[in-house]
Design a protein around this motif. Structure first.
Motif, PDB file in Angstrom:
ATOM      1  N   PHE A  63       0.399 -31.847  24.578  1.00 24.89           N
ATOM      2  CA  PHE A  63       1.894 -31.127  24.202  1.00 24.89           C
ATOM      3  C   PHE A  63       2.770 -32.023  25.240  1.00 24.89           C
ATOM      4  O   PHE A  63       3.701 -32.279  24.946  1.00 24.89           O
ATOM      5  CB  PHE A  63       1.642 -29.705  24.398  1.00 24.89           C
ATOM      6  CG  PHE A  63       0.936 -29.019  23.739  1.00 24.89           C
ATOM      7  CD1 PHE A  63       1.300 -29.093  22.134  1.00 24.89           C
ATOM      8  CD2 PHE A  63      -0.448 -28.519  23.830  1.00 24.89           C
ATOM      9  CE1 PHE A  63       0.458 -28.393  21.241  1.00 24.89           C
ATOM     10  CE2 PHE A  63      -1.115 -28.238  22.760  1.00 24.89           C
ATOM     11  CZ  PHE A  63      -0.872 -27.972  21.400  1.00 24.89           C
TER      12      PHE A  63
ATOM     13  N   MET B  53       1.177 -28.866  11.191  1.00 22.75           N
ATOM     14  CA  MET B  53       0.947 -27.534  11.582  1.00 22.75           C
ATOM     15  C   MET B  53       1.346 -26.274  10.369  1.00 22.75           C
ATOM     16  O   MET B  53       0.660 -25.625  10.023  1.00 22.75           O
ATOM     17  CB  MET B  53       1.649 -26.952  12.885  1.00 22.75           C
ATOM     18  CG  MET B  53       1.024 -27.441  14.157  1.00 22.75           C
ATOM     19  SD  MET B  53      -0.842 -27.245  14.267  1.00 22.75           S
ATOM     20  CE  MET B  53      -1.652 -28.779  13.726  1.00 22.75           C
TER      21      MET B  53
ATOM     22  N   ARG C  88       5.081 -21.181  18.019  1.00 17.80           N
ATOM     23  CA  ARG C  88       4.995 -20.997  16.534  1.00 17.80           C
ATOM     24  C   ARG C  88       5.782 -22.335  15.872  1.00 17.80           C
ATOM     25  O   ARG C  88       6.134 -22.265  14.601  1.00 17.80           O
ATOM     26  CB  ARG C  88       5.854 -19.865  16.076  1.00 17.80           C
ATOM     27  CG  ARG C  88       5.467 -19.495  14.712  1.00 17.80           C
ATOM     28  CD  ARG C  88       4.021 -19.838  14.027  1.00 17.80           C
ATOM     29  NE  ARG C  88       3.781 -19.919  12.821  1.00 17.80           N
ATOM     30  CZ  ARG C  88       2.728 -20.400  12.541  1.00 17.80           C
ATOM     31  NH1 ARG C  88       1.769 -21.064  13.303  1.00 17.80           N
ATOM     32  NH2 ARG C  88       2.588 -20.823  11.336  1.00 17.80           N
TER      33      ARG C  88
ATOM     34  N   VAL D 260      -2.916 -20.837  18.619  1.00 14.94           N
ATOM     35  CA  VAL D 260      -2.294 -21.164  20.194  1.00 14.94           C
ATOM     36  C   VAL D 260      -3.319 -21.030  21.062  1.00 14.94           C
ATOM     37  O   VAL D 260      -3.648 -22.101  21.742  1.00 14.94           O
ATOM     38  CB  VAL D 260      -0.938 -20.368  20.371  1.00 14.94           C
ATOM     39  CG1 VAL D 260      -0.630 -20.514  21.637  1.00 14.94           C
ATOM     40  CG2 VAL D 260      -0.029 -20.589  19.252  1.00 14.94           C
TER      41      VAL D 260
ATOM     42  N   ASP E 106      -6.089 -23.590  21.931  1.00 17.01           N
ATOM     43  CA  ASP E 106      -5.936 -25.011  22.492  1.00 17.01           C
ATOM     44  C   ASP E 106      -5.849 -24.752  24.088  1.00 17.01           C
ATOM     45  O   ASP E 106      -5.932 -25.698  24.822  1.00 17.01           O
ATOM     46  CB  ASP E 106      -4.468 -25.363  22.343  1.00 17.01           C
ATOM     47  CG  ASP E 106      -3.818 -25.398  20.871  1.00 17.01           C
ATOM     48  OD1 ASP E 106      -4.702 -25.789  20.110  1.00 17.01           O
ATOM     49  OD2 ASP E 106      -2.727 -25.236  20.704  1.00 17.01           O
TER      50      ASP E 106
HETATM   51  C1  LIG Z   1      -1.584 -25.816  17.614  1.00 17.72           C
HETATM   52  S1  LIG Z   1       0.050 -25.694  17.559  1.00 17.72           S
HETATM   53  C2  LIG Z   1       0.145 -24.100  16.641  1.00 17.72           C
HETATM   54  C3  LIG Z   1       1.566 -24.158  15.996  1.00 17.72           C
HETATM   55  C4  LIG Z   1       1.408 -22.772  15.351  1.00 17.72           C
HETATM   56  N1  LIG Z   1       1.254 -21.763  15.658  1.00 17.72           N
HETATM   57  C5  LIG Z   1       0.721 -22.957  14.002  1.00 17.72           C
HETATM   58  O1  LIG Z   1      -0.368 -22.519  13.739  1.00 17.72           O
HETATM   59  O2  LIG Z   1       1.013 -23.612  12.816  1.00 17.72           O
HETATM   60  C6  LIG Z   1       0.433 -24.970  19.292  1.00 17.72           C
HETATM   61  C7  LIG Z   1       2.198 -24.414  19.600  1.00 17.72           C
HETATM   62  O3  LIG Z   1       2.170 -24.123  20.867  1.00 17.72           O
HETATM   63  C8  LIG Z   1       3.103 -24.799  21.608  1.00 17.72           C
HETATM   64  N2  LIG Z   1       3.044 -25.170  22.859  1.00 17.72           N
HETATM   65  C9  LIG Z   1       2.331 -25.534  23.728  1.00 17.72           C
HETATM   66  N3  LIG Z   1       2.235 -25.772  25.010  1.00 17.72           N
HETATM   67  C10 LIG Z   1       3.213 -24.636  25.280  1.00 17.72           C
HETATM   68  C11 LIG Z   1       4.197 -24.179  26.442  1.00 17.72           C
HETATM   69  N4  LIG Z   1       3.763 -24.640  27.509  1.00 17.72           N
HETATM   70  N5  LIG Z   1       4.822 -23.262  26.132  1.00 17.72           N
HETATM   71  C12 LIG Z   1       5.462 -22.862  24.827  1.00 17.72           C
HETATM   72  N6  LIG Z   1       4.933 -23.307  23.636  1.00 17.72           N
HETATM   73  C13 LIG Z   1       3.644 -24.237  23.715  1.00 17.72           C
HETATM   74  C14 LIG Z   1       3.390 -26.157  20.800  1.00 17.72           C
HETATM   75  O4  LIG Z   1       4.700 -26.736  20.862  1.00 17.72           O
HETATM   76  C15 LIG Z   1       2.912 -25.772  19.503  1.00 17.72           C
HETATM   77  O5  LIG Z   1       3.946 -25.460  18.588  1.00 17.72           O
END
Ligand SMILES: C[S@@+](CC[C@H](N)C(=O)[O-])C[C@H]1O[C@@H](n2cnc3c(N)ncnc32)[C@H](O)[C@@H]1O
Length: 333
Positions: A135, A152, A180, A241, A244
């Motif tokens: 990220f 995504m 999201r 989310v 990850d």
């Molecule tokens: C695997 S994607 C999932 C996106 C979406 N929820 C989907 O399933 O289509 C993970 C999301 O977590 C967000 N993310 C990662 N680290 C983050 C953080 N520290 N704070 C806020 N969002 C975060 C990313 O930007 C990404 O949009």
């Protein structure tokens, strides 16, 4: 030689050992946007190559191989679309072009080269390739981040309808979508919950991109879900989310969600539930992707229950939402 049965085990190994040959063809064709150049009229590789300024002979061989895998149709001379190749068009509903491009990004390939390191050290492979993980890398590479966001949205398209069909959101006043991306789920849910407001929370750069197709009932909040305040909502959704993140990191994120959650708030994790004994199940492969690209992992129902409990949430219901995902509904215990 040998009998057919004797040959089968070797064939199974051969097939998997070389699976990336065809994967790589798919990435390149998606990157070049070949599917966008092909309409209803079949075309030769020469015509397609001219349109995207590449050499015809290698493109022909790549497309021919893909047709052999059921992506495009080849009549010996020209290539035509079929249902699978149409999913590579940028304008296809639920387009998978960006998903295929994302899997072909250099950072992705470089990380897979380090899978052996992950096995030796227990560290995520991606850490060898880019300090700070995926990220942080995407924060510094907006073009690739855009591909990731679209990927995504593409991979979620099949699940969105099932989530809305299988869960009643109409009683909620404020629905938060945490992590999201581009808001595709939140917008679908707000169509059902016509009186609710939405909150889209993600990293600031991601939220800035999501504002490009803003929704009048959504507040866009940029922040880090490990430390920044997450607005109070009576329903929080998190789709793919927490897979990850490690259990300890997931607990920290959930603790932060909990910090402002009003009494009775619902938390919905939209995630896969791993069956360790499954055969031919995408989630087992996705778990390897998590091993390579993140600190996280896919979880069984018991593991989800435990990770929720670690932050004080009680798993109240598990509702199926198709082969890829389930809705894990939790409440503060
Ligand atoms: C695997 S994607 C999932 C996106 C979406 N929820 C989907 O399933 O289509 C993970 C999301 O977590 C967000 N993310 C990662 N680290 C983050 C953080 N520290 N704070 C806020 N969002 C975060 C990313 O930007 C990404 O949009």
């Amino acid at each position: 030689m040998g009998t057919e049965t004797e040959q089968q085990p070797a064939r199974a190994v051969q097939k998997l050992a070389t699976a990336y040959w065809a994967s790589r063809c798919l990435h390149i064709v998606a990157e070049l946007g070949i599917a966008d150049r092909l309409d209803d009229e079949p075309q030769t590789a020469e015509m397609l190559a001219r349109a995207v300024d590449v050499k015809p002979s290698p493109l022909h061989r790549i497309l021919r191989a893909l047709a052999g895998h059921g992506i495009f149709v080849h009549d010996g001379e020209r290539f035509a679309h079929n249902a699978a190749s149409r999913m590579l068009r940028s304008d296809a509903p639920g387009s998978m072009r960006s998903f295929a491009r994302m899997m072909g990004l250099k950072v992705h390939w470089d990380a897979y080269r380090e899978l052996g390191t992950a096995v030796s050290t227990g560290e995520p492979a991606v850490a060898k390739v880019t300090a700070g993980g995926l990220f942080r890398y995407l924060q510094a590479h907006p073009d690739e981040a855009q591909v990731f966001d679209e990927a995504m949205a593409g991979k979620s398209a099949l699940t969105l309808g099932l989530v809305v069909e299988n869960y009643d959101f109409r009683g909620f006043k404020t629905i938060g979508d945490i992590g999201r991306g581009q808001g595709h789920l939140l917008y679908a849910v707000l169509e059902q919950a016509a009186n609710a407001r939405g909150v889209l929370f993600d990293l600031p750069e991601v939220v800035a991109r999501a504002r490009g197709r803003s929704h009048p009932r959504v507040d866009y909040v940029g922040g880090d879900f490990f430390q920044d305040p997450i607005p109070a909502c009576d329903c929080y959704m998190m789709m793919t989310v927490l897979h990850d993140w490690s259990d300890a990191e997931s607990t920290a994120i959930l603790e932060n969600v909990k910090a402002r959650a009003p009494r009775g708030a619902k938390l919905l994790l939209l995630e896969g539930i791993l069956d360790p004994m499954a055969r031919d199940d995408f989630k087992l492969d996705l778990d390897v992707e998590m091993l390579v690209m993140t600190t996280g992992h896919e979880r069984t129902e018991a593991q989800w229950r435990a990770v929720l409990a670690g932050a004080g949430f009680r798993l109240s219901r598990v509702i199926g939402a198709g082969p890829m995902g389930s809705i894990l509904e939790a409440e503060l215990g």
